[in-house]
Motif scaffolding. Structure first.
Motif, PDB file in Angstrom:
ATOM      1  N   UNK A  31       0.879  -1.178   0.000  1.00  7.08           N
ATOM      2  CA  UNK A  31       0.000   0.000   0.000  1.00  7.08           C
ATOM      3  C   UNK A  31       0.909   1.218   0.000  1.00  7.08           C
ATOM      4  N   UNK A  32       0.326   2.401  -0.168  1.00  9.04           N
ATOM      5  CA  UNK A  32       1.165   3.608  -0.300  1.00  9.04           C
ATOM      6  C   UNK A  32       1.426   4.324   1.017  1.00  9.04           C
ATOM      7  N   UNK A  33       0.855   3.843   2.124  1.00  9.24           N
ATOM      8  CA  UNK A  33       0.870   4.629   3.359  1.00  9.24           C
ATOM      9  C   UNK A  33       1.643   4.029   4.519  1.00  9.24           C
ATOM     10  N   UNK A  34       1.633   2.698   4.643  1.00  7.94           N
ATOM     11  CA  UNK A  34       2.299   2.089   5.802  1.00  7.94           C
ATOM     12  C   UNK A  34       3.812   2.289   5.692  1.00  7.94           C
ATOM     13  N   UNK A  35       4.441   2.817   6.755  1.00  2.61           N
ATOM     14  CA  UNK A  35       5.904   2.997   6.692  1.00  2.61           C
ATOM     15  C   UNK A  35       6.618   1.647   6.556  1.00  2.61           C
ATOM     16  N   UNK A  39       6.181  -2.165   8.609  1.00  2.00           N
ATOM     17  CA  UNK A  39       5.948  -3.470   7.969  1.00  2.00           C
ATOM     18  C   UNK A  39       6.987  -4.473   8.470  1.00  2.00           C
ATOM     19  N   UNK A  40       8.236  -4.042   8.531  1.00  4.20           N
ATOM     20  CA  UNK A  40       9.322  -4.915   9.002  1.00  4.20           C
ATOM     21  C   UNK A  40       9.064  -5.361  10.449  1.00  4.20           C
ATOM     22  N   UNK A  41       8.645  -4.418  11.304  1.00  2.00           N
ATOM     23  CA  UNK A  41       8.377  -4.765  12.710  1.00  2.00           C
ATOM     24  C   UNK A  41       7.275  -5.809  12.824  1.00  2.00           C
ATOM     25  N   UNK A  42       6.217  -5.659  12.015  1.00  2.00           N
ATOM     26  CA  UNK A  42       5.093  -6.609  12.051  1.00  2.00           C
ATOM     27  C   UNK A  42       5.553  -7.990  11.572  1.00  2.00           C
ATOM     28  N   UNK A  43       6.331  -8.021  10.507  1.00  2.00           N
ATOM     29  CA  UNK A  43       6.819  -9.307   9.986  1.00  2.00           C
ATOM     30  C   UNK A  43       7.686 -10.026  11.024  1.00  2.00           C
ATOM     31  N   UNK A  92      -3.341   2.874  12.674  1.00  2.00           N
ATOM     32  CA  UNK A  92      -3.870   3.775  11.655  1.00  2.00           C
ATOM     33  C   UNK A  92      -3.346   3.525  10.249  1.00  2.00           C
ATOM     34  N   UNK A  93      -2.831   2.315   9.998  1.00  2.00           N
ATOM     35  CA  UNK A  93      -2.290   2.002   8.667  1.00  2.00           C
ATOM     36  C   UNK A  93      -3.166   0.979   7.929  1.00  2.00           C
TER      37      UNK A  93
END
Ligand code: TYC
Length: 103
Positions: A31-35, A39-43, A92-93
């Protein structure tokens, strides 16, 4: 001359195979908004990836639009996809993970 006394028997061996459950892919969508760092932290947190692997997976989704990140049984795949998507939502992402059966 005497015949050799050889008896031939046929045996049937039955090997029971344990059925394996069908596997499901978890797919990360860009997506264009999530930093990127989020994303890396969630993975790392949800899918137990190393920093390097998480970064490579994130970049693949970023460049190609999506990336298959892992395969699990249906329950585990759906739970992890929801957990990871919810983490984005809570912050909020629009980060989104989906699942599909492995063919
Ligand atoms: N495209 C996002 C950005 O440029 C980063 C991102 C990468 C978001 C992968 C989602 O699955 C994703 N900030």
């Amino acid at each position: 001359m005497a015949e050799p006394n050889v008896k031939t028997r046929t045996r049937t061996k039955t090997k029971t195979k344990t059925a394996r459950p069908p596997l499901y892919k978890v797919i990360l969508l860009n997506d264009d908004y999530t930093p990127r760092e989020f994303v890396v932290q969630v993975l790392k947190a949800v899918f137990r990836m190393s920093a390097d692997h998480a970064h490579a997976v994130m970049m693949t989704a970023h460049k190609r639009g999506a990336c298959v990140i892992a395969v699990y049984t249906r329950d585990v795949a759906e739970t992890k996809a929801k957990e990871a998507t919810d983490l984005g939502k809570q912050n909020g992402y629009p980060l989104f993970f989906t699942t599909e059966p492995e063919t």
